[in-house]
Design a protein around this motif. Sequence first.
Motif, PDB file in Angstrom:
ATOM      1  N   PHE A  21      -8.314 -11.019   8.623  1.00  0.00           N
ATOM      2  CA  PHE A  21      -7.432 -12.170   8.464  1.00  0.00           C
ATOM      3  C   PHE A  21      -6.335 -11.880   7.442  1.00  0.00           C
ATOM      4  N   LEU A  22      -6.700 -11.217   6.344  1.00  0.00           N
ATOM      5  CA  LEU A  22      -5.716 -10.870   5.319  1.00  0.00           C
ATOM      6  C   LEU A  22      -4.652  -9.937   5.873  1.00  0.00           C
ATOM      7  N   SER A  23      -5.065  -8.979   6.675  1.00  0.00           N
ATOM      8  CA  SER A  23      -4.101  -8.030   7.237  1.00  0.00           C
ATOM      9  C   SER A  23      -3.111  -8.734   8.165  1.00  0.00           C
ATOM     10  N   LEU A  24      -3.579  -9.732   8.918  1.00  0.00           N
ATOM     11  CA  LEU A  24      -2.684 -10.455   9.811  1.00  0.00           C
ATOM     12  C   LEU A  24      -1.728 -11.368   9.047  1.00  0.00           C
ATOM     13  N   LEU A  25      -2.113 -11.757   7.833  1.00  0.00           N
ATOM     14  CA  LEU A  25      -1.249 -12.627   7.029  1.00  0.00           C
ATOM     15  C   LEU A  25      -0.174 -11.851   6.287  1.00  0.00           C
ATOM     16  N   ILE A  26      -0.523 -10.733   5.677  1.00  0.00           N
ATOM     17  CA  ILE A  26       0.421 -10.026   4.802  1.00  0.00           C
ATOM     18  C   ILE A  26       0.702  -8.603   5.254  1.00  0.00           C
ATOM     19  N   TYR A  35       3.117  -3.148  -1.616  1.00  0.00           N
ATOM     20  CA  TYR A  35       1.863  -3.452  -2.318  1.00  0.00           C
ATOM     21  C   TYR A  35       0.898  -4.227  -1.426  1.00  0.00           C
ATOM     22  N   THR A  36       1.432  -4.924  -0.431  1.00  0.00           N
ATOM     23  CA  THR A  36       0.558  -5.646   0.502  1.00  0.00           C
ATOM     24  C   THR A  36      -0.304  -4.682   1.307  1.00  0.00           C
ATOM     25  N   GLU A  37       0.264  -3.568   1.719  1.00  0.00           N
ATOM     26  CA  GLU A  37      -0.525  -2.557   2.426  1.00  0.00           C
ATOM     27  C   GLU A  37      -1.597  -1.976   1.507  1.00  0.00           C
ATOM     28  N   THR A  38      -1.251  -1.768   0.252  1.00  0.00           N
ATOM     29  CA  THR A  38      -2.242  -1.244  -0.695  1.00  0.00           C
ATOM     30  C   THR A  38      -3.411  -2.207  -0.854  1.00  0.00           C
ATOM     31  N   LEU A  39      -3.132  -3.498  -0.941  1.00  0.00           N
ATOM     32  CA  LEU A  39      -4.202  -4.492  -1.047  1.00  0.00           C
ATOM     33  C   LEU A  39      -5.110  -4.446   0.171  1.00  0.00           C
ATOM     34  N   ILE A  40      -4.516  -4.356   1.347  1.00  0.00           N
ATOM     35  CA  ILE A  40      -5.312  -4.305   2.578  1.00  0.00           C
ATOM     36  C   ILE A  40      -6.159  -3.046   2.620  1.00  0.00           C
ATOM     37  N   PHE A 148     -11.796 -15.075  13.013  1.00  0.00           N
ATOM     38  CA  PHE A 148     -10.886 -14.600  11.973  1.00  0.00           C
ATOM     39  C   PHE A 148      -9.600 -14.056  12.594  1.00  0.00           C
ATOM     40  N   PHE A 149      -9.759 -13.344  13.707  1.00  0.00           N
ATOM     41  CA  PHE A 149      -8.584 -12.826  14.405  1.00  0.00           C
ATOM     42  C   PHE A 149      -7.721 -13.961  14.938  1.00  0.00           C
ATOM     43  N   PHE A 150      -8.359 -14.952  15.556  1.00  0.00           N
ATOM     44  CA  PHE A 150      -7.607 -16.080  16.099  1.00  0.00           C
ATOM     45  C   PHE A 150      -6.907 -16.871  15.000  1.00  0.00           C
ATOM     46  N   MET A 151      -7.545 -17.015  13.841  1.00  0.00           N
ATOM     47  CA  MET A 151      -6.897 -17.729  12.739  1.00  0.00           C
ATOM     48  C   MET A 151      -5.629 -17.004  12.294  1.00  0.00           C
ATOM     49  N   GLY A 152      -5.681 -15.675  12.247  1.00  0.00           N
ATOM     50  CA  GLY A 152      -4.495 -14.913  11.891  1.00  0.00           C
ATOM     51  C   GLY A 152      -3.390 -15.064  12.916  1.00  0.00           C
ATOM     52  N   ASP A 390       7.692   1.997  20.969  1.00  0.00           N
ATOM     53  CA  ASP A 390       7.761   1.422  19.636  1.00  0.00           C
ATOM     54  C   ASP A 390       6.705   2.088  18.758  1.00  0.00           C
ATOM     55  N   TYR A 391       6.498   1.542  17.560  1.00  0.00           N
ATOM     56  CA  TYR A 391       5.515   2.090  16.620  1.00  0.00           C
ATOM     57  C   TYR A 391       4.652   0.971  16.054  1.00  0.00           C
ATOM     58  N   PRO A 392       3.955   0.202  16.891  1.00  0.00           N
ATOM     59  CA  PRO A 392       3.185  -0.956  16.409  1.00  0.00           C
ATOM     60  C   PRO A 392       2.039  -0.588  15.477  1.00  0.00           C
ATOM     61  N   LEU A 393       1.402   0.559  15.689  1.00  0.00           N
ATOM     62  CA  LEU A 393       0.229   0.909  14.894  1.00  0.00           C
ATOM     63  C   LEU A 393       0.589   1.361  13.482  1.00  0.00           C
ATOM     64  N   ARG A 394       1.862   1.458  13.176  1.00  0.00           N
ATOM     65  CA  ARG A 394       2.288   1.774  11.813  1.00  0.00           C
ATOM     66  C   ARG A 394       2.503   0.508  10.992  1.00  0.00           C
ATOM     67  N   THR A 395       2.110  -0.630  11.569  1.00  0.00           N
ATOM     68  CA  THR A 395       2.064  -1.902  10.850  1.00  0.00           C
ATOM     69  C   THR A 395       0.607  -2.202  10.528  1.00  0.00           C
ATOM     70  N   ALA A 396       0.294  -2.521   9.276  1.00  0.00           N
ATOM     71  CA  ALA A 396      -1.099  -2.683   8.850  1.00  0.00           C
ATOM     72  C   ALA A 396      -1.818  -3.761   9.643  1.00  0.00           C
ATOM     73  N   ALA A 397      -1.137  -4.842   9.971  1.00  0.00           N
ATOM     74  CA  ALA A 397      -1.771  -5.924  10.724  1.00  0.00           C
ATOM     75  C   ALA A 397      -2.263  -5.433  12.076  1.00  0.00           C
ATOM     76  N   LEU A 398      -1.440  -4.669  12.772  1.00  0.00           N
ATOM     77  CA  LEU A 398      -1.826  -4.171  14.095  1.00  0.00           C
ATOM     78  C   LEU A 398      -2.763  -2.977  13.985  1.00  0.00           C
ATOM     79  N   ALA A 399      -2.675  -2.210  12.921  1.00  0.00           N
ATOM     80  CA  ALA A 399      -3.601  -1.085  12.733  1.00  0.00           C
ATOM     81  C   ALA A 399      -5.030  -1.595  12.553  1.00  0.00           C
ATOM     82  N   MET A 400      -5.224  -2.641  11.740  1.00  0.00           N
ATOM     83  CA  MET A 400      -6.552  -3.209  11.558  1.00  0.00           C
ATOM     84  C   MET A 400      -7.036  -3.902  12.829  1.00  0.00           C
TER      85      MET A 400
END
Length: 446
Positions: A21-26, A35-40, A148-152, A390-400
């Motif tokens: 959920f955190l990854s989908l938010l930030i 720093y958001t990626e570091t937190l995730i 959790f995924f749906f909430m994000g 594209d490069y979607p998996l280089r975004t932390a939200a989509l990688a998680m």
Amino acid sequence: MRERSRRPAEWDKYALGSVLFLSLLIGGGTASGLYTETLIEVAAIVCAAAILSRPSRQPIPRVILWLLVLALAVFCFQLVPLPATLFEGLRPAVLLADPWLDGATRLRFGSVGVGRTVECMLYFVAAAAFFLGVLRLRAEQVHGLLPFFFMGVICNGLAAAIQYSLSDTVAIEGLLPFTINAGLFANQNHFSALLFVSIPFVVYYGLFRGHLLSGALGLITLLLLLLAAGSRAGILIGLAITAISIVFLSARSRLGGYGILAVFIGLSIYTIGAWAKIDAKVVDPAFGRAEFARTTIAGIEQNWTIGVGFGAFQKVYQIYEKGSMIFKSYVNHAHNDYLELALEGGAPVVLLLVAYAVLLSISSVGIRREPLQKAAFLSISFLLVHSLVDYPLRTAALAMTFAYLNGIVFHSGFANRLDQRNEAARAGRRDEDNLLVPARASALPR
């Protein structure tokens, strides 16, 4: 108290669910050093380490472990200083700069951008740890991560609805370390990827979980948001994944033929709007993905053996770029993850990608009776298709999200649970057959 103490702990599910959920938010940024990626990454590694340190009945397939170990070995190879003579003939002269250490032993790194490679390795380790953590959960806990995924997704959808209701060019700055342009993402294409990845699970909930009305409303909302986002690839993939999800998942559901017909009529209407949204003249302008691909392939031809280092694409691309294609805007990614990975990792990464594709294909054979795994397989497949442009998996939200989807597909607990259900059904049928056996005449009362 005894009954409550016998219940298995659920903290591991909530820990991984919170990370997702955190990854989908930030985690919607695309720039490096956020720093958001570091937190995730820290949250994913810590939670996964706590789960992997505990005993579990859910085994992790050895072939998966070997694949991850080999991928980590490629990172380590790029970060270990090696004799400069080993790189002679493997790279063009422009990339053979003076070694960083002078003296009798002249050493060089396998990566031409060590700092970015370290950053990419931490990114990969976090996603891999999250994936392994999902594999160690029980099957019902893996299913329990879906809310959790749906909430994000809902939070991103609400943010996008607010943006598009005000204007189609609203940009939010200062809330996160990147500019929010669509939903909670910096890139509208990656926001669209999150939307179409959600479609198979919305269809799954409508067909198999008894939420047909809410599933239909959710599907309509996702498609409308895809149109509003304006991503050409997202619109086309969203249309395709909706049609395939309904056909692929409805084979074992209770939805009648009339319901499927109604959905396809709705998709036909949606196609008209999608076609109007897409202008063929702007699909690939002169400074577009085709030019990115040609330049990247030119770099691969001269660095195909060991690559140039993960995260070094932006630095190396400029060497092979045509002078007529140099503008104020620079190319940060190839917009084709496979070509970019081939340039950064060379032949070893290509072999690992082929091995993963084989494993994914083999797993598709064993998930035909589990609708949740089928939905995850569809989402993975179309996310991989989107990676072609594209490069979607280089975004932390989509990688998680990608790590979670793979955790569903490769989880062994679903097959074991299905075998238990089949065994219980066979035992029930045997009991019913025994009840129909007539009693012996000698055993009947006189």
